[in-house]
Design an enzyme around this catalytic site. Sequence first.
Site, PDB file in Angstrom:
ATOM      1  N   GLU A   1      -4.161   8.262  15.188  1.00  0.00           N
ATOM      2  CA  GLU A   1      -3.983   6.828  15.448  1.00  0.00           C
ATOM      3  C   GLU A   1      -3.029   6.626  16.615  1.00  0.00           C
ATOM      4  O   GLU A   1      -2.034   7.334  16.747  1.00  0.00           O
ATOM      5  CB  GLU A   1      -3.340   6.123  14.245  1.00  0.00           C
ATOM      6  CG  GLU A   1      -4.214   5.927  13.053  1.00  0.00           C
ATOM      7  CD  GLU A   1      -3.448   5.188  11.940  1.00  0.00           C
ATOM      8  OE1 GLU A   1      -2.562   4.362  12.227  1.00  0.00           O
ATOM      9  OE2 GLU A   1      -3.721   5.483  10.770  1.00  0.00           O
TER      10      GLU A   1
ATOM     11  N   HIS B   1      -2.022  -6.879  15.528  1.00  0.00           N
ATOM     12  CA  HIS B   1      -1.980  -5.483  15.973  1.00  0.00           C
ATOM     13  C   HIS B   1      -3.140  -5.260  16.923  1.00  0.00           C
ATOM     14  O   HIS B   1      -4.253  -5.705  16.678  1.00  0.00           O
ATOM     15  CB  HIS B   1      -2.103  -4.549  14.765  1.00  0.00           C
ATOM     16  CG  HIS B   1      -1.745  -3.126  15.067  1.00  0.00           C
ATOM     17  ND1 HIS B   1      -2.532  -2.306  15.850  1.00  0.00           N
ATOM     18  CD2 HIS B   1      -0.673  -2.379  14.701  1.00  0.00           C
ATOM     19  CE1 HIS B   1      -1.961  -1.122  15.949  1.00  0.00           C
ATOM     20  NE2 HIS B   1      -0.828  -1.134  15.261  1.00  0.00           N
TER      21      HIS B   1
ATOM     22  N   ARG C   1       0.847  -1.200   0.000  1.00  0.00           N
ATOM     23  CA  ARG C   1       0.000   0.000   0.000  1.00  0.00           C
ATOM     24  C   ARG C   1       0.878   1.244   0.000  1.00  0.00           C
ATOM     25  O   ARG C   1       2.089   1.143   0.140  1.00  0.00           O
ATOM     26  CB  ARG C   1      -0.885  -0.008   1.245  1.00  0.00           C
ATOM     27  CG  ARG C   1      -0.055   0.049   2.521  1.00  0.00           C
ATOM     28  CD  ARG C   1      -0.880   0.170   3.771  1.00  0.00           C
ATOM     29  NE  ARG C   1      -0.011   0.331   4.934  1.00  0.00           N
ATOM     30  CZ  ARG C   1      -0.442   0.525   6.169  1.00  0.00           C
ATOM     31  NH1 ARG C   1      -1.737   0.567   6.421  1.00  0.00           N
ATOM     32  NH2 ARG C   1       0.398   0.668   7.158  1.00  0.00           N
TER      33      ARG C   1
ATOM     34  N   CYS D   1       8.654  10.202 -12.809  1.00  0.00           N
ATOM     35  CA  CYS D   1       9.220  10.956 -11.688  1.00  0.00           C
ATOM     36  C   CYS D   1      10.454  11.728 -12.140  1.00  0.00           C
ATOM     37  O   CYS D   1      10.667  12.875 -11.744  1.00  0.00           O
ATOM     38  CB  CYS D   1       9.537  10.021 -10.524  1.00  0.00           C
ATOM     39  SG  CYS D   1       8.043   9.475  -9.676  1.00  0.00           S
TER      40      CYS D   1
ATOM     41  N   ASN E   1      -3.429   7.724   2.971  1.00  0.00           N
ATOM     42  CA  ASN E   1      -2.946   7.280   4.280  1.00  0.00           C
ATOM     43  C   ASN E   1      -1.429   7.378   4.321  1.00  0.00           C
ATOM     44  O   ASN E   1      -0.750   6.889   3.409  1.00  0.00           O
ATOM     45  CB  ASN E   1      -3.363   5.819   4.528  1.00  0.00           C
ATOM     46  CG  ASN E   1      -3.233   5.423   5.981  1.00  0.00           C
ATOM     47  OD1 ASN E   1      -3.880   5.994   6.833  1.00  0.00           O
ATOM     48  ND2 ASN E   1      -2.370   4.462   6.258  1.00  0.00           N
ATOM     49  N   GLU E   2      -0.923   8.023   5.332  1.00  0.00           N
ATOM     50  CA  GLU E   2       0.531   8.089   5.554  1.00  0.00           C
ATOM     51  C   GLU E   2       1.334   8.210   4.264  1.00  0.00           C
ATOM     52  O   GLU E   2       2.118   7.317   3.914  1.00  0.00           O
ATOM     53  CB  GLU E   2       0.981   6.885   6.391  1.00  0.00           C
ATOM     54  CG  GLU E   2       0.369   6.888   7.787  1.00  0.00           C
ATOM     55  CD  GLU E   2       0.952   5.847   8.730  1.00  0.00           C
ATOM     56  OE1 GLU E   2       1.438   4.809   8.247  1.00  0.00           O
ATOM     57  OE2 GLU E   2       0.905   6.073   9.951  1.00  0.00           O
TER      58      GLU E   2
ATOM     59  N   GLU F   1      -1.766  -7.454   9.927  1.00  0.00           N
ATOM     60  CA  GLU F   1      -2.139  -6.691  11.125  1.00  0.00           C
ATOM     61  C   GLU F   1      -3.036  -7.483  12.073  1.00  0.00           C
ATOM     62  O   GLU F   1      -3.680  -6.925  12.957  1.00  0.00           O
ATOM     63  CB  GLU F   1      -2.745  -5.345  10.726  1.00  0.00           C
ATOM     64  CG  GLU F   1      -1.640  -4.440  10.201  1.00  0.00           C
ATOM     65  CD  GLU F   1      -2.073  -3.064   9.772  1.00  0.00           C
ATOM     66  OE1 GLU F   1      -3.237  -2.909   9.366  1.00  0.00           O
ATOM     67  OE2 GLU F   1      -1.231  -2.150   9.831  1.00  0.00           O
TER      68      GLU F   1
ATOM     69  N   CYS G   1       2.822   5.584  -7.786  1.00  0.00           N
ATOM     70  CA  CYS G   1       3.727   6.664  -8.201  1.00  0.00           C
ATOM     71  C   CYS G   1       2.960   7.984  -8.135  1.00  0.00           C
ATOM     72  O   CYS G   1       1.972   8.169  -8.836  1.00  0.00           O
ATOM     73  CB  CYS G   1       4.221   6.419  -9.620  1.00  0.00           C
ATOM     74  SG  CYS G   1       5.077   7.876 -10.247  1.00  0.00           S
TER      75      CYS G   1
HETATM   76  C1  GLA Z   1      -0.208   3.125  10.392  1.00  0.00           C
HETATM   77  C2  GLA Z   1      -1.348   3.021   9.403  1.00  0.00           C
HETATM   78  C3  GLA Z   1      -2.428   2.083   9.816  1.00  0.00           C
HETATM   79  C4  GLA Z   1      -1.874   0.845  10.493  1.00  0.00           C
HETATM   80  C5  GLA Z   1      -0.976   1.254  11.640  1.00  0.00           C
HETATM   81  C6  GLA Z   1      -0.425   0.079  12.393  1.00  0.00           C
HETATM   82  O1  GLA Z   1      -0.330   4.179  11.247  1.00  0.00           O
HETATM   83  O2  GLA Z   1      -1.894   4.258   9.063  1.00  0.00           O
HETATM   84  O3  GLA Z   1      -3.167   1.752   8.667  1.00  0.00           O
HETATM   85  O4  GLA Z   1      -1.172   0.084   9.575  1.00  0.00           O
HETATM   86  O5  GLA Z   1       0.096   1.988  11.140  1.00  0.00           O
HETATM   87  O6  GLA Z   1       0.404   0.478  13.448  1.00  0.00           O
HETATM   88 ZN    ZN Z   2       7.317   7.380 -10.350  1.00  0.00          ZN
END
Ligand code: GLA
Ligand code: ZN
Length: 679
Positions: free
Chosen positions: A312, A363, A112, A161, A150-151, A360, A116
């Site tokens: 989170e 987790h 995930r 690129c 996300n992140e 996960e 690009c």
């Molecule tokens: C990140 C992600 C989540 C999950 C957590 C697990 O913060 O955003 O989707 O994978 O890590 O710690």
């Molecule tokens: Zn690229």
Amino acid sequence: MNFYGNVNKVLYGGDYNPEQWPKEIWKEDMRLFTLAGIDVLTINVFSWAALQPSEDEYNFSVLDEIIETISVAEMKICLATATATHPAWMARRYPEILRVNADGSKRKFGDRENSCPNSGIYRMYAGRLARKLAERYGKLENIIAWHISNEFSGYCYCDNCQNAFRQWLKKRYKTLETLNAAWNTSFWGHTYHDWEDIVSPSFLGGEWTGHQHRISGSCQIQSIDYRRFYSDSLLDCYLVEVRELREITPQIPVTTNLMGTYWDTDYFKWGKHMDFIAWDNYPWPDCPYTRISMNHALMRGCGNGKPFSLMEQTPSVTNWQPYNSLKRPGIMRLWSYQALAHGSDTVMFFQMRRSRGCCEKFHGAVIDHCGNENTRVFREVAALGEELKKLGDAFLDSRIVSQTAVLYDWDNWWATSISAGPTIDMNYPEEVYRYYDALAKQNYSVDIIGVDTALDNYKILYAPLLYMVKPGYAKKLKRFVNNGGILLTTYFSGMTDERDLVTQDGYPGELRELCGIWVEETDALLPDQKNGFVIKDGELAGTWKAEMLCDIIHPEGAEVIALYESDFYAGTPALCRNNFGKGQVWYFGARPQQELLDRVTALICGGQEIKPVFPVTEGIEAVCRIKDGKEFVFVLNHNKNDMKITISEASRDIITNKKFDADECFLLPAAGVLILVKN
Ligand code: GLA
Ligand code: ZN
């Protein structure tokens, strides 16, 4: 813009993935969430493949049902745009969305946050999905925020690129001549005669793995520019979705989840484009509490006054650390209040229900695999839920007001880390942490700020390892000190300009006059080698360890506070203080023993009449949030044992309503928390 219009308490909840579960479970989840005082769910983070099963087909029926279920349960929604994992069909059909690694290998589908960001196809489909979600759900009153992707993270080395990098460079340098000069390309024969000749620096050209797995490279400014460019690329990609969402739902705030001191992304730039800052807090089990608080302060600082949210944290355990210890009883609560103390207006978890399969599954979650409320973790979550309900909006939307600040700068992180020499022990975030720690653990209210942040409200600025001085920054510092500010800076500062070109004016270059010193040479100490700061008299008297780097200093007006203890530069200045205008500059020639730094900090703060927000006791953190002149002093016991504290002013703890007289002693239990307001 923030979500307060819609909210009258600390939002409590987290990431919920009902698409991983049969529908019968959803109802049970709602019962359990209600029982735990949960009122917000982040959903749809990884649902793209479900929402768009093929190129021309969108199917929102399951999401409709999920949203309906949550809404009937009267919970709020933080709606993710689901663009963090591209669908498998898209990867097969349009390989350009797949990233290329630094070794040149092309990635396949899987994982995930790995599309690009410079792929036109990816951007087009991501923007389209965001728009469709806004059109479909934007009118729902319980949507409190858009959570984009996300992140955001990582790098790609594909041709798209590389082309985008050339465009970015053209915009920055305008002509090849300027670029050649900035990059000092005559070194090792790298002069460019055509923009098309410039490549993305990678392990195939220009970069290699150096000591301790660091990136090394021949043209370091090219590598730094690639980091700048890549943070901007990810940000542009985020902005593609922001534009679509803002057009349809200008009333809903947009955010994405950041990660503290995270190498890939210059969050000071990102903060400008977020309606509120959200971040994910995953400390390692024995992480010092001030290191956690530094991340909170940094994230808050990137918002420069915007609201701030803990998006989170794990209720109990992570799955990705080498050793995933359980959070001990009380620690989840303590760290939740720590986030609130540092300005967060939410307490949110990853994840609400523990997955059955994939990486996960181990987790932590609010609802464990056993699926009921009879677990320690659930009970702790529910107890905190109850407290947060009672606290209501008491301190919501309040701010932290600090007179001291620490500078954090991603360019300096990249530059000092990629630098060949003088030492591989230069770890920018951990170096900055030492200086932050000195202020934070003495309960001085402290902000972390970027180079663009105004200095007017501060009396003290710590700017350690200020290696790269960007245009105008020396002037800004001079104005600050001239007006009475105290600046503290260190070894290996004032070395280069933003092109990573070394000063020709004697180190510390643009800071030379301000610091009142000239640094002639810098010695790197071996890991077990130490020198010393020798201070003859006064409150700092003693011999203190000097580590890592030793600048050999010639004072040019500065007062010498400490001398080196040993080596061929024994007896020469190690710590200097310079009067400049109405203010002062402290210059540490070497990394000081923490105790010396603590003492200097107390001295400087005392001199500026800055008081700790609460009397100092080891392991007791205190942070003050202020709303309309009303102070909320959060007092947190990070020790493993109960601690006796003295509450200096007559006050009341708003969690328990317990009243304290002035100077009352109180035994604060291990992991205990007070939120004190004055009577
Ligand atoms: C990140 C992600 C989540 C999950 C957590 C697990 O913060 O955003 O989707 O994978 O890590 O710690
Ligand atoms: Zn690229």
